[in-house]
Design a protein around this motif. Structure first.
Motif, PDB file in Angstrom:
ATOM      1  N   VAL A 214       0.837  -1.200   0.000  1.00 42.52           N
ATOM      2  CA  VAL A 214       0.000   0.000   0.000  1.00 42.52           C
ATOM      3  C   VAL A 214       0.874   1.252   0.000  1.00 42.52           C
ATOM      4  CG1 VAL A 214      -1.978  -1.099   1.108  1.00 42.52           C
ATOM      5  CG2 VAL A 214      -0.244   0.013   2.526  1.00 42.52           C
ATOM      6  N   GLN A 215       0.376   2.289  -0.661  1.00 45.19           N
ATOM      7  CA  GLN A 215       1.047   3.584  -0.625  1.00 45.19           C
ATOM      8  C   GLN A 215       0.601   4.403   0.583  1.00 45.19           C
ATOM      9  OE1 GLN A 215      -0.023   2.576  -3.904  1.00 45.19           O
ATOM     10  NE2 GLN A 215       2.099   2.090  -4.336  1.00 45.19           N
ATOM     11  N   GLY A 216      -0.620   4.167   1.038  1.00 44.68           N
ATOM     12  CA  GLY A 216      -1.137   4.932   2.160  1.00 44.68           C
ATOM     13  C   GLY A 216      -2.129   4.131   2.966  1.00 44.68           C
ATOM     14  N   LEU A 217      -2.207   4.474   4.266  1.00 41.49           N
ATOM     15  CA  LEU A 217      -3.086   3.772   5.182  1.00 41.49           C
ATOM     16  C   LEU A 217      -3.555   4.770   6.239  1.00 41.49           C
ATOM     17  CD1 LEU A 217      -2.435   0.325   6.684  1.00 41.49           C
ATOM     18  CD2 LEU A 217      -2.890   2.224   8.194  1.00 41.49           C
ATOM     19  N   ALA A 218      -4.831   4.712   6.593  1.00 44.22           N
ATOM     20  CA  ALA A 218      -5.388   5.582   7.627  1.00 44.22           C
ATOM     21  C   ALA A 218      -6.371   4.791   8.477  1.00 44.22           C
ATOM     22  CB  ALA A 218      -6.094   6.783   7.001  1.00 44.22           C
ATOM     23  N   ALA A 219      -6.382   5.093   9.782  1.00 44.42           N
ATOM     24  CA  ALA A 219      -7.327   4.466  10.703  1.00 44.42           C
ATOM     25  C   ALA A 219      -7.622   5.450  11.827  1.00 44.42           C
ATOM     26  CB  ALA A 219      -6.758   3.173  11.276  1.00 44.42           C
ATOM     27  N   VAL A 220      -8.906   5.770  11.993  1.00 46.05           N
ATOM     28  CA  VAL A 220      -9.337   6.688  13.043  1.00 46.05           C
ATOM     29  C   VAL A 220     -10.538   6.054  13.737  1.00 46.05           C
ATOM     30  CG1 VAL A 220     -10.018   9.045  13.587  1.00 46.05           C
ATOM     31  CG2 VAL A 220      -8.620   8.615  11.569  1.00 46.05           C
ATOM     32  N   HIS A 221     -10.481   5.975  15.066  1.00 49.66           N
ATOM     33  CA  HIS A 221     -11.570   5.375  15.839  1.00 49.66           C
ATOM     34  C   HIS A 221     -12.076   6.392  16.843  1.00 49.66           C
ATOM     35  CE1 HIS A 221     -14.013   2.444  17.925  1.00 49.66           C
ATOM     36  NE2 HIS A 221     -13.579   1.477  17.142  1.00 49.66           N
ATOM     37  N   ARG A 222     -13.358   6.409  17.013  1.00 47.96           N
ATOM     38  CA  ARG A 222     -13.993   7.324  17.958  1.00 47.96           C
ATOM     39  C   ARG A 222     -14.028   6.698  19.338  1.00 47.96           C
ATOM     40  NH1 ARG A 222     -18.822  10.788  17.347  1.00 47.96           N
ATOM     41  NH2 ARG A 222     -18.770  11.989  19.285  1.00 47.96           N
ATOM     42  N   VAL A 223     -13.917   7.508  20.360  1.00 51.04           N
ATOM     43  CA  VAL A 223     -14.123   7.095  21.746  1.00 51.04           C
ATOM     44  C   VAL A 223     -15.102   8.076  22.381  1.00 51.04           C
ATOM     45  CG1 VAL A 223     -11.898   5.930  22.023  1.00 51.04           C
ATOM     46  CG2 VAL A 223     -12.080   8.373  22.543  1.00 51.04           C
ATOM     47  N   GLY A 224     -15.707   7.671  23.492  1.00 54.70           N
ATOM     48  CA  GLY A 224     -16.684   8.512  24.156  1.00 54.70           C
ATOM     49  C   GLY A 224     -18.095   8.069  23.819  1.00 54.70           C
ATOM     50  N   THR A 225     -19.059   8.958  24.060  1.00 53.74           N
ATOM     51  CA  THR A 225     -20.469   8.662  23.846  1.00 53.74           C
ATOM     52  C   THR A 225     -20.864   8.947  22.404  1.00 53.74           C
ATOM     53  OG1 THR A 225     -20.953   9.181  26.160  1.00 53.74           O
ATOM     54  CG2 THR A 225     -22.811   9.228  24.608  1.00 53.74           C
ATOM     55  N   LEU A 226     -21.478   7.966  21.760  1.00 54.06           N
ATOM     56  CA  LEU A 226     -21.926   8.091  20.373  1.00 54.06           C
ATOM     57  C   LEU A 226     -23.420   7.838  20.289  1.00 54.06           C
ATOM     58  CD1 LEU A 226     -18.808   7.207  20.232  1.00 54.06           C
ATOM     59  CD2 LEU A 226     -19.341   6.592  17.905  1.00 54.06           C
ATOM     60  N   ALA A 227     -24.051   8.483  19.321  1.00 54.39           N
ATOM     61  CA  ALA A 227     -25.480   8.312  19.067  1.00 54.39           C
ATOM     62  C   ALA A 227     -25.677   7.439  17.829  1.00 54.39           C
ATOM     63  CB  ALA A 227     -26.128   9.684  18.848  1.00 54.39           C
ATOM     64  N   ILE A 228     -26.885   6.976  17.635  1.00 51.48           N
ATOM     65  CA  ILE A 228     -27.220   6.196  16.445  1.00 51.48           C
ATOM     66  C   ILE A 228     -26.856   7.017  15.200  1.00 51.48           C
ATOM     67  CG2 ILE A 228     -29.083   5.057  15.166  1.00 51.48           C
ATOM     68  CD1 ILE A 228     -28.318   3.838  17.997  1.00 51.48           C
ATOM     69  N   GLY A 229     -26.170   6.384  14.260  1.00 50.51           N
ATOM     70  CA  GLY A 229     -25.761   7.042  13.022  1.00 50.51           C
ATOM     71  C   GLY A 229     -24.383   7.672  13.071  1.00 50.51           C
ATOM     72  N   ASP A 230     -23.829   7.885  14.263  1.00 52.39           N
ATOM     73  CA  ASP A 230     -22.483   8.459  14.354  1.00 52.39           C
ATOM     74  C   ASP A 230     -21.458   7.506  13.754  1.00 52.39           C
ATOM     75  OD1 ASP A 230     -23.370  10.725  15.658  1.00 52.39           O
ATOM     76  OD2 ASP A 230     -22.606  10.142  17.641  1.00 52.39           O
ATOM     77  N   LEU A 231     -20.388   8.076  13.216  1.00 51.63           N
ATOM     78  CA  LEU A 231     -19.282   7.273  12.704  1.00 51.63           C
ATOM     79  C   LEU A 231     -18.433   6.818  13.880  1.00 51.63           C
ATOM     80  CD1 LEU A 231     -18.139   9.341   9.592  1.00 51.63           C
ATOM     81  CD2 LEU A 231     -20.020   7.702   9.828  1.00 51.63           C
ATOM     82  N   ALA A 232     -18.185   5.518  13.958  1.00 52.76           N
ATOM     83  CA  ALA A 232     -17.397   4.946  15.044  1.00 52.76           C
ATOM     84  C   ALA A 232     -15.953   4.698  14.618  1.00 52.76           C
ATOM     85  CB  ALA A 232     -18.026   3.641  15.510  1.00 52.76           C
ATOM     86  N   VAL A 233     -15.758   4.325  13.361  1.00 53.93           N
ATOM     87  CA  VAL A 233     -14.417   4.013  12.878  1.00 53.93           C
ATOM     88  C   VAL A 233     -14.367   4.279  11.373  1.00 53.93           C
ATOM     89  CG1 VAL A 233     -14.956   1.551  12.531  1.00 53.93           C
ATOM     90  CG2 VAL A 233     -12.573   2.263  12.843  1.00 53.93           C
ATOM     91  N   VAL A 234     -13.225   4.798  10.924  1.00 53.65           N
ATOM     92  CA  VAL A 234     -12.982   4.988   9.500  1.00 53.65           C
ATOM     93  C   VAL A 234     -11.588   4.456   9.222  1.00 53.65           C
ATOM     94  CG1 VAL A 234     -12.819   6.607   7.577  1.00 53.65           C
ATOM     95  CG2 VAL A 234     -14.435   7.059   9.434  1.00 53.65           C
ATOM     96  N   VAL A 235     -11.498   3.487   8.316  1.00 56.39           N
ATOM     97  CA  VAL A 235     -10.203   2.981   7.881  1.00 56.39           C
ATOM     98  C   VAL A 235     -10.151   3.030   6.363  1.00 56.39           C
ATOM     99  CG1 VAL A 235      -9.951   1.462   9.897  1.00 56.39           C
ATOM    100  CG2 VAL A 235     -10.840   0.532   7.763  1.00 56.39           C
ATOM    101  N   ALA A 236      -8.956   3.219   5.846  1.00 54.38           N
ATOM    102  CA  ALA A 236      -8.794   3.267   4.393  1.00 54.38           C
ATOM    103  C   ALA A 236      -7.364   2.902   4.034  1.00 54.38           C
ATOM    104  CB  ALA A 236      -9.124   4.656   3.857  1.00 54.38           C
TER     105      ALA A 236
END
Length: 150
Positions: free
Chosen positions: A85-107
């Motif tokens: 891979v040329q690039g990699l990203a991973a971001v995870h949310r912590v704390g209180t989340l509501a329905i529909g919120d993004l919890a994790v994004v990886v690419a």
């Protein structure tokens, strides 16, 4: 929780690695992987759904162990080393989340789509299995459950 890993730190493919209490931004992740050498970019977005195992979910909290960011970086480094891979990203949310919120994004971004698909699947699956982030779900009937806790 911390500053994102700057571009080309630790492993040259790691572009963005972070845990955040603030809402996640898909555009930020895609922009972090902008690269003229990449013909394929595969993105996975995990969202908070309104049900789990037949029960209504009203919200949840993610809690991370103090070592979680370090472990997330290690998982990202391993995936970057295992796939071309040329690039990699991973971001995870912590704390209180509501329905529909993004919890994790990886690419991942690579020269070819197949590599990017394979690397992204390995990244999200390994993240879920190995990074100490625990989910506390609250159900519509008043019950609750911890998922992934030791």
């Amino acid at each position: 929780m911390s500053e994102p890993t700057p571009a080309r730190t630790r492993h040259s493919a790691l572009r963005l690695v972070d845990l955040r209490e603030t809402p996640l931004d898909v555009d930020e992740v895609v922009a972090a992987l902008d690269d003229e050498a990449s013909g394929g970019l595969t993105l996975f977005v995990g969202r908070v759904r309104d049900h789990d195992h037949g029960q209504g979910v009203v919200g949840l909290d993610y809690t991370a162990h103090p070592s979680a960011l370090e472990r997330l970086r290690a998982v990202c480094e391993k995936v970057a080393a295992d796939f071309d891979v040329q690039g990699l990203a991973a971001v995870h949310r912590v704390g209180t989340l509501a329905i529909g919120d993004l919890a994790v994004v990886v690419a991942t971004a690579s020269a070819h789509r197949g590599t990017s698909f394979d690397a992204s699947r390995a990244l999200i699956d390994t993240l879920k299995a190995e990074v100490p982030i625990w989910k506390h779900q609250r159900f519509s009937d008043g019950s609750e459950e911890w998922v992934g806790s030791p």
